[in-house]
Design a protein around this motif. Structure first.
Motif, short mmCIF file in Angstrom:
data_model
loop_
_atom_site.label_atom_id
_atom_site.label_comp_id
_atom_site.label_asym_id
_atom_site.label_seq_id
_atom_site.Cartn_x
_atom_site.Cartn_y
_atom_site.Cartn_z
N HIS A 59 -39.03 37.10 -117.04
CA HIS A 59 -38.22 36.31 -116.02
C HIS A 59 -37.92 37.24 -114.58
O HIS A 59 -37.38 38.01 -115.03
CB HIS A 59 -36.61 36.43 -117.02
CG HIS A 59 -35.81 34.78 -116.04
ND1 HIS A 59 -35.99 33.68 -115.82
CD2 HIS A 59 -34.36 35.38 -115.41
CE1 HIS A 59 -35.13 33.01 -115.41
NE2 HIS A 59 -34.19 34.04 -115.49
N ARG A 63 -37.37 32.39 -112.49
CA ARG A 63 -38.31 31.81 -113.03
C ARG A 63 -38.81 32.74 -114.15
O ARG A 63 -39.60 33.71 -114.51
CB ARG A 63 -39.94 31.44 -112.48
CG ARG A 63 -38.87 30.74 -110.78
CD ARG A 63 -39.71 31.28 -109.74
NE ARG A 63 -39.40 30.51 -108.07
CZ ARG A 63 -39.41 29.30 -107.92
NH1 ARG A 63 -39.84 28.35 -108.64
NH2 ARG A 63 -38.84 29.16 -106.88
N ASP A 94 -36.01 28.19 -113.43
CA ASP A 94 -35.88 27.80 -115.48
C ASP A 94 -34.03 27.86 -115.15
O ASP A 94 -33.34 29.44 -115.99
CB ASP A 94 -36.50 29.10 -115.86
CG ASP A 94 -35.75 29.15 -117.86
OD1 ASP A 94 -34.80 28.27 -117.90
OD2 ASP A 94 -36.55 30.02 -118.46
N TRP A 97 -32.49 29.85 -118.75
CA TRP A 97 -32.81 31.28 -119.41
C TRP A 97 -31.95 31.68 -119.96
O TRP A 97 -30.42 31.89 -119.53
CB TRP A 97 -33.33 32.38 -118.40
CG TRP A 97 -33.11 33.74 -119.27
CD1 TRP A 97 -33.16 35.02 -118.31
CD2 TRP A 97 -34.49 33.91 -119.49
NE1 TRP A 97 -33.38 35.74 -119.00
CE2 TRP A 97 -34.35 35.50 -120.08
CE3 TRP A 97 -35.54 33.57 -120.14
CZ2 TRP A 97 -35.19 36.52 -120.40
CZ3 TRP A 97 -36.51 34.44 -121.26
CH2 TRP A 97 -36.27 35.68 -120.98
N GLU B 44 -39.81 24.10 -119.31
CA GLU B 44 -38.87 24.56 -120.96
C GLU B 44 -39.76 25.74 -120.71
O GLU B 44 -38.96 26.90 -121.11
CB GLU B 44 -39.28 23.52 -121.81
CG GLU B 44 -38.10 24.26 -123.35
CD GLU B 44 -38.25 23.21 -124.21
OE1 GLU B 44 -36.64 23.25 -124.43
OE2 GLU B 44 -39.32 21.75 -124.28
#
Lengths: 462, 480
Positions: A59, A63, A94, A97, B44
């Motif tokens: 991560h 992202r 994202d 997360w 996702e």
């Protein structure tokens, strides 16, 4: 280089390539699988492989991307890090997360059996030979398997853990006059697997399955043997107690609600212990320590299986059920144990069609069906968990506590939680059997179960 | 990894022969795959996998052994060959009958699947934008849950056998889909585009470009919501019209698996199951109506079950499985064909270098019929139309099936009527296929990317040409 050292090496590569703010988790697993398969009473497939896989989830700048490789040399690891960083840069943000697992100690777990970890093809073949011989001339088919895994986890938050497990299983059928009988057993020790006992058990069932009658569809009282119960447990774990299904309101599960008969206590026990399935690694793919989790306590739903993502969605904590597929498919229990009922006398383990765990239950059934196994079960409605599937490996009609006739295989269409609902369980067998996974990777310890009703919706004629 | 890897495969084969094998083959494989999923307008999961290794098969006497490692060094290849032969020797502790291998026409060859746009060359941001747009469009149109998935596989294989094969193949596959769910009171309805698993093929990214995921996502959401209040599919016997997507899975489950020769011979008896078919009836058994013509055809350009050579080195050839309703062919491997007394193989594949090659479907599907879907509906006075699979279940002999579909419609007086929810149908394979009285010419080759078989488990990629068709006296509306 050890798995833990390899995982640490990848964490360092990420730090040097993406900077100190990148969050990374690395799983390195070495798996040696060996499976000796037999059919027509001869070994026809005999395979083994030993594979080390490195999995990285990253991560970075909001992202997320993940990657894996079987190339563990310096070039392979560098390539994994570079392509995963590149993938993260190109992916959309994202927003879900869940962050990394902080440094957390493992729970005490069952040590592996070294002899099982080092099992040879000859040891597996010897058990096959015993199974075939014990079937007394019946056609036989099945497998004997040993698995060994050694794995490590490391992340940029400082969590670093490692563990090992070994597992053995045998699963076989005897075939007589068009009827199949099955016997299965799993264990953390290959020495516990007795091919002769299993072969005799499968043959006894097959011999009792000849000349089946055909019964009309309808609702029948049933005794489900441990193999059939395992299917019920697997589907409830995969679709009901699954944290993602629960978070997305696709599950029947309601925490705190009395959804099952008070005789039902269901646990997920991934790290072994007395009565538990053969243990797995003591941590999941997010580095969360695994532990025993009660899903149903005396009929009340009390647990949901979570990874970090599903837990974050509902304000819970991870239960150590992260897997490479859990963010997509959802986290589910893979070491299920249905608590057995009171112990009962067993008698001859290889006589007739009735498994030890079922005998007292069958004796209490006035009229109903004894069902060995289920096959090809699929969800028709996820929320109510209505499943369709077929019986397999033996069905018998029971009248006045005695098996009176073999029955041909039937199709059913049944809500699993409804079948185990309050007031539906007439008894649970006193002996729980450790059973191997069949397809989904789920291991079980299951007793037989006596239920008031099962909806049989078709027979051999359609 | 670059260049070819025939040398490592040759080393492994020679080591197996030196250790006592009378036949050996080896596959070096490099597979790169990529998957991206999205939910409700957000990405996702994004993952990529690189897997490389060598799998060696050795035949010692009449017993097989297989060993695989992810190490392509000379010493590892040599050790893998020896180990495969040692495992084969252990198999001989419980021996079977003598094994022969039907000939394959060994030789040197190379083959690549057709590909206009390399799927791995399409940026992840482009893929992400597509999934975000598709799931966002479904969400905006009323879906309670909108999901999307794109997948890519790029496989290089170098196959060598002691019979003299040296075959290099490059197969690129991709596909995807979008799903919209609507939640009702204790019920969930889902609609999928373009099929319940998406669509897949041995093609480049042009396949995904042609799926129109964003354009079709809103309609999926609307239909999922409409299904929540649609009447239940009635229960009883009726005339059933199936769409091509559902018929593809019907073929897969009730024909494709049934004609696998390993199942017919009992080699899968304890797990995947056997088959209701008996080899004594090959060439004479009536499987279905005269309209039923099923081929085994790994040569269809772009279909998911296509290849140049199978994993035993047998060249791809089109064969009949059912001709004018009569069962005439099977899916076979070199050893199973020899046991059955047949002279052809060509349907053996493995799910990666670490798995044993076994009999698998290629492209198993229908040849076109004389009608159109509109003509079939116009010719039906009273019946039900169903399409897009929702659930599937079939017994271990591939006879007794039950399928659920996502959507159904009444057919009354030659016209499509009300939408029906939770449509299901059930039957017995040959009885069902013998009742097929109309078949469309509108063939689509659907790809199935998740066919499970084998122990340890393997996932196969198969293709199924199918068209809408009509069946009579089918039991529908089975419920729990």
């Amino acid at each position: 280089m050890s798995e833990l050292a390899l995982a640490g090496r990848v964490v360092e590569l990420v730090r040097s390539a993406a900077g100190p703010l990148a969050e990374a988790e690395v799983v390195v697993s070495h798996v040696a699988e060996a499976l000796t398969r037999f059919a027509n009473s001869a070994i026809h497939q005999n395979v083994a492989d030993a594979t080390t896989t490195v999995r990285l989830r990253l991560h970075h700048d909001g992202r997320t991307a993940s990657g894996s490789t079987t190339r563990t040399d310096a070039d392979g690891l560098q390539a994994l890090v570079e392509r995963t960083i590149a993938a993260a840069r190109l992916t959309p943000p994202d927003t879900s997360w869940p962050g990394l697992t902080p440094p957390t100690a493992l729970h005490p777990y069952e040590e592996l059996d070294e002899a099982t970890a080092r099992a040879t093809p000859e040891e597996r073949a010897a058990r096959v030979r015993e199974f075939v011989a014990a079937a007394g001339g019946l056609e036989t088919a099945g497998f004997c398997r040993t698995n060994y895994a050694s794995a490590a986890f490391a992340n940029t938050a400082g969590q670093a853990v490692e563990g090992r497990f070994a597992e053995a299983a045998m699963d076989g059928i005897g075939r007589a006059n068009g009827a199949d009988g099955v016997a299965r057993l799993a264990s953390g020790r290959l020495a516990d697997i007795d091919g002769a006992v299993l072969g005799a058990r499968a043959a006894a069932k097959a011999r009792a399955g000849g000349q089946p009658i055909e019964l009309p569809p309808g609702r029948y009282e049933v005794v489900l043997e441990p193999d059939a119960v395992a299917d019920v447990l697997a589907n409830m774990a995969a679709f009901g107690f699954n944290g993602k299904s629960f978070a997305q309101r696709q599950s029947f599960a309601e925490l705190g609600a009395q959804q099952f008969d008070s005789a039902v206590t269901l646990l997920d026990e991934p790290i072994g212990g007395p009565g538990a399935p053969a243990p797995d690694l003591p941590f999941d793919t997010e580095g969360t320590p695994r532990a025993s989790l009660t899903l149903v306590a005396e009929g009340t739903t009390v647990g949901i299986t979570h990874d970090r993502s599903s837990a974050a969605q509902v304000g819970a904590v991870s239960t150590g059920h992260g897997s490479p597929a859990s963010r997509g498919w959802g986290p589910y229990g893979t070491h299920l144990r249905l608590a057995p009922g009171p112990a009962t006398p067993v008698g001859d383990a290889t006589a007739g069609p009735t498994a030890e765990s079922s005998r007292a239950l069958v004796a209490n059934m006035e009229r109903g069906l004894l069902i060995t196994d289920f096959w090809y079960t699929r969800v028709l409605d996820q929320k109510s968990l209505v499943i369709t599937g077929l019986t397999r490996n033996g069905v018998w009609l029971v009248e006045n506590g005695e098996v009176t006739a073999a029955v041909s295989n039937m199709r059913f269409t049944q809500s699993y939680p409804q079948a185990l609902g309050p007031g539906t369980v007439l008894g649970i067998g006193g002996e729980a059997i450790m059973l191997p996974d069949r397809w989904s990777g789920v291991r079980y310890v299951a007793p037989a179960v006596h239920l008031t009703s099962w909806n049989l919706t078709g027979n051999a004629s359609g | 990894m670059s260049g070819n890897h025939f040398d490592e495969a040759c080393t492994a084969v020679q080591a197996a022969l030196d250790a006592g094998a009378r036949y050996a083959d080896a596959r070096v494989m490099l597979r790169r795959s990529e998957a991206m999923s999205a939910r409700d307008g957000d990405i996702e999961d994004v993952s990529s996998v690189e897997s490389a290794g060598i799998g060696v098969r050795a035949l010692v006497g009449s017993s097989w052994g297989f060993y695989a490692v992810p190490d392509l060094s000379d010493s590892a290849a040599r050790a893998a060959g020896r180990r495969a032969a040692q495992i084969a020797a252990a198999s001989a502790m419980v021996p079977g009958p003598a094994i022969d291998l039907v000939p394959t026409g060994a030789g040197e060859a190379e083959w690549a699947s057709p590909c206009e746009i390399d799927p791995l060359s399409v940026s992840l941001s482009t893929k992400g934008d597509l999934l975000v747009a598709a799931t966002g469009a479904a969400k905006a149109a009323g879906a309670d849950l909108a999901e999307g998935l794109l997948q890519v596989w790029d496989t290089r294989k170098w196959f060598v056998s002691s019979d003299g094969h040296r075959i290099d193949q490059h197969i690129r596959e991709c596909g995807g889909g979008v799903w919209a769910s609507a939640f009702g009171d204790g019920e969930i309805q889902r609609r999928s585009w373009p099929s319940h698993r998406g669509q897949y093929g041995t093609r480049g990214w042009e396949l995904v470009d042609g799926l129109d995921l964003v354009e079709n996502a809103p309609r999926m959401a609307e239909e999922a919501r409409q299904l929540l209040t649609a009447p239940l599919c009635p229960s009883g016997e009726t005339t059933l019209v199936l769409g091509d997507e559902q018929l593809a899975l019907q073929i897969h489950e009730s024909v494709g698996h049934a004609i696998e020769l390993d199942r017919i011979l009992g080699w899968e008896a304890a797990f995947a199951g056997t088959s209701w078919l008996d080899l004594d009836q090959l060439g004479t058994l009536r499987y279905g109506s005269d309209l039923m013509n099923i081929t085994i055809d790994p040569t269809i350009p772009g279909a998911l079950g296509s290849f140049g050579y199978d994993d035993e080195g047998t060249p791809a050839v089109k064969r009949d499985a059912v001709r004018n309703g009569r069962w005439v062919g099977v899916l076979a491997g070199r050893d199973s064909a020899a046991v059955a007394g047949l002279d052809y193989a060509g349907s053996v594949r493995a799910d990666g270098w670490a798995r044993l090659p076994m009999v698998r479907m290629t492209n198993v599907g229908l040849e076109p019929g004389p009608h159109t879907l509109d003509e079939i509906i116009a010719a039906t006075d009273d019946g039900v139309f169903m399409d897009i699979n929702r659930s599937w279940s079939i017994d271990d002999r591939r006879l007794n099936f039950q399928f659920g579909c996502e959507i159904g419609y009444e057919i009354k007086n030659g016209k499509r009527g009300r939408m029906l929810r939770n449509p299901t149908y059930t039957g017995i394979g040959p009885k069902f296929w013998r009742s097929m009285d109309m078949l469309s010419s509108e063939i689509v080759s659907w790809g199935t990317p998740n066919c499970g078989k084998g122990q340890p488990a393997q996932i196969g990629h198969t293709g199924h040409p199918a068209a809408p068709a009509r069946f009579t006296n089918v039991r529908v509306g089975v419920r729990g």
